[in-house]
Design a protein around this motif. Structure first.
Motif, PDB file in Angstrom:
ATOM      1  N   THR A  39       1.824   4.120   4.606  1.00 37.65           N
ATOM      2  CA  THR A  39       1.853   5.104   5.700  1.00 37.65           C
ATOM      3  C   THR A  39       0.654   5.056   6.644  1.00 37.65           C
ATOM      4  O   THR A  39       0.566   5.870   7.564  1.00 37.65           O
ATOM      5  CB  THR A  39       1.939   6.530   5.122  1.00 37.65           C
ATOM      6  N   HIS A  40      -0.263   4.119   6.462  1.00 39.30           N
ATOM      7  CA  HIS A  40      -1.499   4.133   7.252  1.00 39.30           C
ATOM      8  C   HIS A  40      -1.259   4.032   8.749  1.00 39.30           C
ATOM      9  O   HIS A  40      -2.087   4.479   9.555  1.00 39.30           O
ATOM     10  CB  HIS A  40      -2.425   3.004   6.793  1.00 39.30           C
ATOM     11  N   HIS A  41      -0.110   3.448   9.168  1.00 40.37           N
ATOM     12  CA  HIS A  41       0.167   3.292  10.603  1.00 40.37           C
ATOM     13  C   HIS A  41       0.175   4.635  11.344  1.00 40.37           C
ATOM     14  O   HIS A  41      -0.061   4.675  12.555  1.00 40.37           O
ATOM     15  CB  HIS A  41       1.546   2.660  10.835  1.00 40.37           C
ATOM     16  N   ARG A  42       0.457   5.703  10.636  1.00 41.88           N
ATOM     17  CA  ARG A  42       0.678   6.993  11.286  1.00 41.88           C
ATOM     18  C   ARG A  42      -0.620   7.732  11.620  1.00 41.88           C
ATOM     19  O   ARG A  42      -0.573   8.771  12.272  1.00 41.88           O
ATOM     20  CB  ARG A  42       1.515   7.897  10.368  1.00 41.88           C
ATOM     21  N   TYR A  43      -1.773   7.210  11.193  1.00 43.89           N
ATOM     22  CA  TYR A  43      -3.002   8.013  11.247  1.00 43.89           C
ATOM     23  C   TYR A  43      -4.118   7.325  12.045  1.00 43.89           C
ATOM     24  O   TYR A  43      -4.172   6.099  12.143  1.00 43.89           O
ATOM     25  CB  TYR A  43      -3.478   8.298   9.819  1.00 43.89           C
ATOM     26  N   HIS A  44      -5.002   8.175  12.570  1.00 45.83           N
ATOM     27  CA  HIS A  44      -6.159   7.681  13.308  1.00 45.83           C
ATOM     28  C   HIS A  44      -7.312   7.326  12.385  1.00 45.83           C
ATOM     29  O   HIS A  44      -8.179   6.518  12.749  1.00 45.83           O
ATOM     30  CB  HIS A  44      -6.642   8.744  14.310  1.00 45.83           C
ATOM     31  N   ALA A  45      -7.371   7.947  11.203  1.00 46.29           N
ATOM     32  CA  ALA A  45      -8.457   7.687  10.268  1.00 46.29           C
ATOM     33  C   ALA A  45      -8.015   8.059   8.851  1.00 46.29           C
ATOM     34  O   ALA A  45      -7.075   8.834   8.661  1.00 46.29           O
ATOM     35  CB  ALA A  45      -9.711   8.473  10.658  1.00 46.29           C
ATOM     36  N   VAL A  46      -8.727   7.483   7.879  1.00 44.82           N
ATOM     37  CA  VAL A  46      -8.411   7.677   6.466  1.00 44.82           C
ATOM     38  C   VAL A  46      -9.612   8.280   5.752  1.00 44.82           C
ATOM     39  O   VAL A  46     -10.751   7.846   5.966  1.00 44.82           O
ATOM     40  CB  VAL A  46      -8.054   6.323   5.805  1.00 44.82           C
ATOM     41  N   ILE A  47      -9.348   9.277   4.894  1.00 41.11           N
ATOM     42  CA  ILE A  47     -10.369   9.837   4.012  1.00 41.11           C
ATOM     43  C   ILE A  47      -9.932   9.466   2.600  1.00 41.11           C
ATOM     44  O   ILE A  47      -8.909   9.947   2.105  1.00 41.11           O
ATOM     45  CB  ILE A  47     -10.482  11.360   4.182  1.00 41.11           C
ATOM     46  N   LEU A  48     -10.689   8.595   1.951  1.00 39.43           N
ATOM     47  CA  LEU A  48     -10.233   7.952   0.723  1.00 39.43           C
ATOM     48  C   LEU A  48     -11.132   8.278  -0.461  1.00 39.43           C
ATOM     49  O   LEU A  48     -12.333   7.990  -0.443  1.00 39.43           O
ATOM     50  CB  LEU A  48     -10.200   6.431   0.943  1.00 39.43           C
ATOM     51  N   ASP A  49     -10.516   8.867  -1.490  1.00 34.55           N
ATOM     52  CA  ASP A  49     -11.230   9.084  -2.744  1.00 34.55           C
ATOM     53  C   ASP A  49     -11.157   7.798  -3.565  1.00 34.55           C
ATOM     54  O   ASP A  49     -10.147   7.081  -3.530  1.00 34.55           O
ATOM     55  CB  ASP A  49     -10.587  10.234  -3.513  1.00 34.55           C
ATOM     56  N   LEU A  50     -12.203   7.489  -4.312  1.00 37.65           N
ATOM     57  CA  LEU A  50     -12.233   6.236  -5.057  1.00 37.65           C
ATOM     58  C   LEU A  50     -11.514   6.307  -6.397  1.00 37.65           C
ATOM     59  O   LEU A  50     -11.232   5.271  -7.001  1.00 37.65           O
ATOM     60  CB  LEU A  50     -13.688   5.783  -5.269  1.00 37.65           C
ATOM     61  N   GLU A  51     -11.210   7.507  -6.861  1.00 33.05           N
ATOM     62  CA  GLU A  51     -10.511   7.654  -8.138  1.00 33.05           C
ATOM     63  C   GLU A  51      -9.051   7.989  -7.868  1.00 33.05           C
ATOM     64  O   GLU A  51      -8.711   9.117  -7.517  1.00 33.05           O
ATOM     65  CB  GLU A  51     -11.169   8.758  -8.973  1.00 33.05           C
ATOM     66  N   LEU A  52      -8.173   7.004  -8.041  1.00 33.91           N
ATOM     67  CA  LEU A  52      -6.751   7.180  -7.778  1.00 33.91           C
ATOM     68  C   LEU A  52      -5.948   6.789  -9.020  1.00 33.91           C
ATOM     69  O   LEU A  52      -6.411   5.974  -9.827  1.00 33.91           O
ATOM     70  CB  LEU A  52      -6.315   6.327  -6.580  1.00 33.91           C
ATOM     71  N   PRO A  53      -4.738   7.321  -9.172  1.00 35.67           N
ATOM     72  CA  PRO A  53      -3.988   7.077 -10.398  1.00 35.67           C
ATOM     73  C   PRO A  53      -3.354   5.695 -10.522  1.00 35.67           C
ATOM     74  O   PRO A  53      -3.150   5.206 -11.632  1.00 35.67           O
ATOM     75  CB  PRO A  53      -2.908   8.167 -10.363  1.00 35.67           C
ATOM     76  N   ASP A  54      -3.019   5.049  -9.402  1.00 31.03           N
ATOM     77  CA  ASP A  54      -2.292   3.787  -9.485  1.00 31.03           C
ATOM     78  C   ASP A  54      -3.159   2.555  -9.287  1.00 31.03           C
ATOM     79  O   ASP A  54      -2.796   1.457  -9.691  1.00 31.03           O
ATOM     80  CB  ASP A  54      -1.134   3.773  -8.488  1.00 31.03           C
ATOM     81  N   MET A  55      -4.298   2.716  -8.642  1.00 29.78           N
ATOM     82  CA  MET A  55      -5.246   1.619  -8.425  1.00 29.78           C
ATOM     83  C   MET A  55      -6.581   2.241  -8.045  1.00 29.78           C
ATOM     84  O   MET A  55      -6.643   3.407  -7.659  1.00 29.78           O
ATOM     85  CB  MET A  55      -4.755   0.667  -7.315  1.00 29.78           C
ATOM     86  N   SER A  56      -7.637   1.479  -8.143  1.00 32.60           N
ATOM     87  CA  SER A  56      -8.923   2.023  -7.729  1.00 32.60           C
ATOM     88  C   SER A  56      -8.954   2.175  -6.213  1.00 32.60           C
ATOM     89  O   SER A  56      -8.246   1.465  -5.490  1.00 32.60           O
ATOM     90  CB  SER A  56     -10.067   1.106  -8.179  1.00 32.60           C
ATOM     91  N   GLY A  57      -9.776   3.097  -5.742  1.00 26.31           N
ATOM     92  CA  GLY A  57      -9.899   3.277  -4.308  1.00 26.31           C
ATOM     93  C   GLY A  57     -10.405   2.020  -3.622  1.00 26.31           C
ATOM     94  O   GLY A  57     -10.001   1.711  -2.489  1.00 26.31           O
ATOM     95  N   LEU A  58     -11.266   1.259  -4.293  1.00 31.29           N
ATOM     96  CA  LEU A  58     -11.780   0.013  -3.719  1.00 31.29           C
ATOM     97  C   LEU A  58     -10.665  -1.017  -3.564  1.00 31.29           C
ATOM     98  O   LEU A  58     -10.605  -1.732  -2.555  1.00 31.29           O
ATOM     99  CB  LEU A  58     -12.903  -0.555  -4.587  1.00 31.29           C
ATOM    100  N   THR A  59      -9.771  -1.076  -4.550  1.00 37.68           N
ATOM    101  CA  THR A  59      -8.640  -1.999  -4.443  1.00 37.68           C
ATOM    102  C   THR A  59      -7.735  -1.607  -3.275  1.00 37.68           C
ATOM    103  O   THR A  59      -7.304  -2.459  -2.493  1.00 37.68           O
ATOM    104  CB  THR A  59      -7.825  -2.003  -5.749  1.00 37.68           C
ATOM    105  N   ALA A  60      -7.457  -0.311  -3.164  1.00 39.71           N
ATOM    106  CA  ALA A  60      -6.634   0.163  -2.048  1.00 39.71           C
ATOM    107  C   ALA A  60      -7.301  -0.163  -0.716  1.00 39.71           C
ATOM    108  O   ALA A  60      -6.633  -0.566   0.245  1.00 39.71           O
ATOM    109  CB  ALA A  60      -6.408   1.667  -2.172  1.00 39.71           C
ATOM    110  N   LEU A  61      -8.616  -0.003  -0.658  1.00 36.29           N
ATOM    111  CA  LEU A  61      -9.359  -0.271   0.572  1.00 36.29           C
ATOM    112  C   LEU A  61      -9.291  -1.748   0.940  1.00 36.29           C
ATOM    113  O   LEU A  61      -9.068  -2.103   2.105  1.00 36.29           O
ATOM    114  CB  LEU A  61     -10.807   0.178   0.393  1.00 36.29           C
ATOM    115  N   ARG A  62      -9.475  -2.617  -0.038  1.00 33.76           N
ATOM    116  CA  ARG A  62      -9.423  -4.056   0.240  1.00 33.76           C
ATOM    117  C   ARG A  62      -8.031  -4.472   0.713  1.00 33.76           C
ATOM    118  O   ARG A  62      -7.892  -5.280   1.637  1.00 33.76           O
ATOM    119  CB  ARG A  62      -9.812  -4.844  -1.010  1.00 33.76           C
ATOM    120  N   LYS A  63      -7.005  -3.936   0.083  1.00 30.55           N
ATOM    121  CA  LYS A  63      -5.641  -4.251   0.506  1.00 30.55           C
ATOM    122  C   LYS A  63      -5.384  -3.737   1.919  1.00 30.55           C
ATOM    123  O   LYS A  63      -4.745  -4.413   2.737  1.00 30.55           O
ATOM    124  CB  LYS A  63      -4.635  -3.639  -0.473  1.00 30.55           C
ATOM    125  N   LEU A  64      -5.879  -2.533   2.209  1.00 28.39           N
ATOM    126  CA  LEU A  64      -5.704  -1.963   3.546  1.00 28.39           C
ATOM    127  C   LEU A  64      -6.368  -2.842   4.593  1.00 28.39           C
ATOM    128  O   LEU A  64      -5.803  -3.068   5.673  1.00 28.39           O
ATOM    129  CB  LEU A  64      -6.301  -0.552   3.581  1.00 28.39           C
TER     130      LEU A  64
END
Length: 244
Positions: A39-64
């Protein structure tokens, strides 16, 4: 500003969204890194916590960062300098240590978005021509040597993504993200099939080139070379028939 808060803590996440909305932002909350990637296309900015249930926040950030340069502010409860450095090196634009002070967060978001370059307004292009290949982006049609070529919806979407960036390598992740809305769904083989079908229908070798282990590139020079070769071949054939 449209913001996405990615935090699986219901109390903290909902409270932050509420405070951001009170400041006039359009804020939504998602719980998982995979939600952000879709869903990132819909937003101007992201506020990301590093503790997530499906992957680490760092992994999500690198993929993004493989598909988007949307501004990201990381929230972390860890004050360790190495954690902050890892977040910044993974693509975060800024970070804040919890508990989050909303006024400071809003100020940092404003500073980040203010620093972003203002994109140039491109001259609208509705028709792309490469040799004898003509792509009408508005009508959604393709002609090769004056003959209309029928493409499927997905094939045309792939073609559009490539011709809009002539000579530029476009990654598989960028194509998957743009066409399917998720760079990490299991459809990479489907992309390969659609690209091969597109090549077959255009029948212009080298026009769509493969960048090994990366993606594809629209190479208009190849189409021009092909059309010149065809014209030369026809000329030689005509001369030969006259002298026969």
């Amino acid at each position: 500003m449209r913001l996405i808060v990615v935090d699986d803590n219901d109390d903290a996440g909902d409270a932050l969204v509420h405070k951001l909305r009170l400041r006039g932002h359009q804020a939504d909350r998602k719980r998982r890194g995979s939600d952000l990637l879709v869903t990132h296309h819909r937003y101007h900015a992201v506020i990301l916590d590093l503790e997530l249930p499906d992957m680490s926040g760092l992994t999500a950030l690198r993929k993004l960062r493989e598909v988007s340069s949307v501004p990201v502010v990381v929230l972390t409860a860890d004050t360790d300098e190495r954690s902050v450095v890892r977040a910044l090196r993974s693509g975060a634009d800024d970070y804040l240590v919890k508990p989050t002070r909303v006024a400071e967060l809003a100020a940092r978001l404003y500073a980040i978005t203010r620093r972003l370059p203002v994109p140039a307004v491109p001259t609208p292009t509705t028709t792309v021509v490469a040799g004898d290949v003509r792509v009408d982006l508005e009508a959604g049609t393709v002609e090769v040597a004056g003959r209309q070529v029928q493409l499927t919806r997905v094939e045309f979407a792939v073609l559009r993504a490539l011709v809009e960036q002539p000579g530029t390598a476009v990654s598989r992740e960028q194509l998957l993200d743009r066409i399917w809305g998720d760079a990490f769904v299991a459809v990479s083989h489907a992309l390969y099939v659609h690209v091969n079908a597109l090549r077959t229908k255009l029948d212009r070798p080298g026009l769509i080139t493969t960048i090994h282990s990366y993606g594809y590139r629209w190479n208009p020079g190849a189409a021009i070379a092909n059309s010149v070769a065809v014209e030369e071949s026809m000329t030689v054939g005509a001369l030969a028939s006259r002298t026969a």
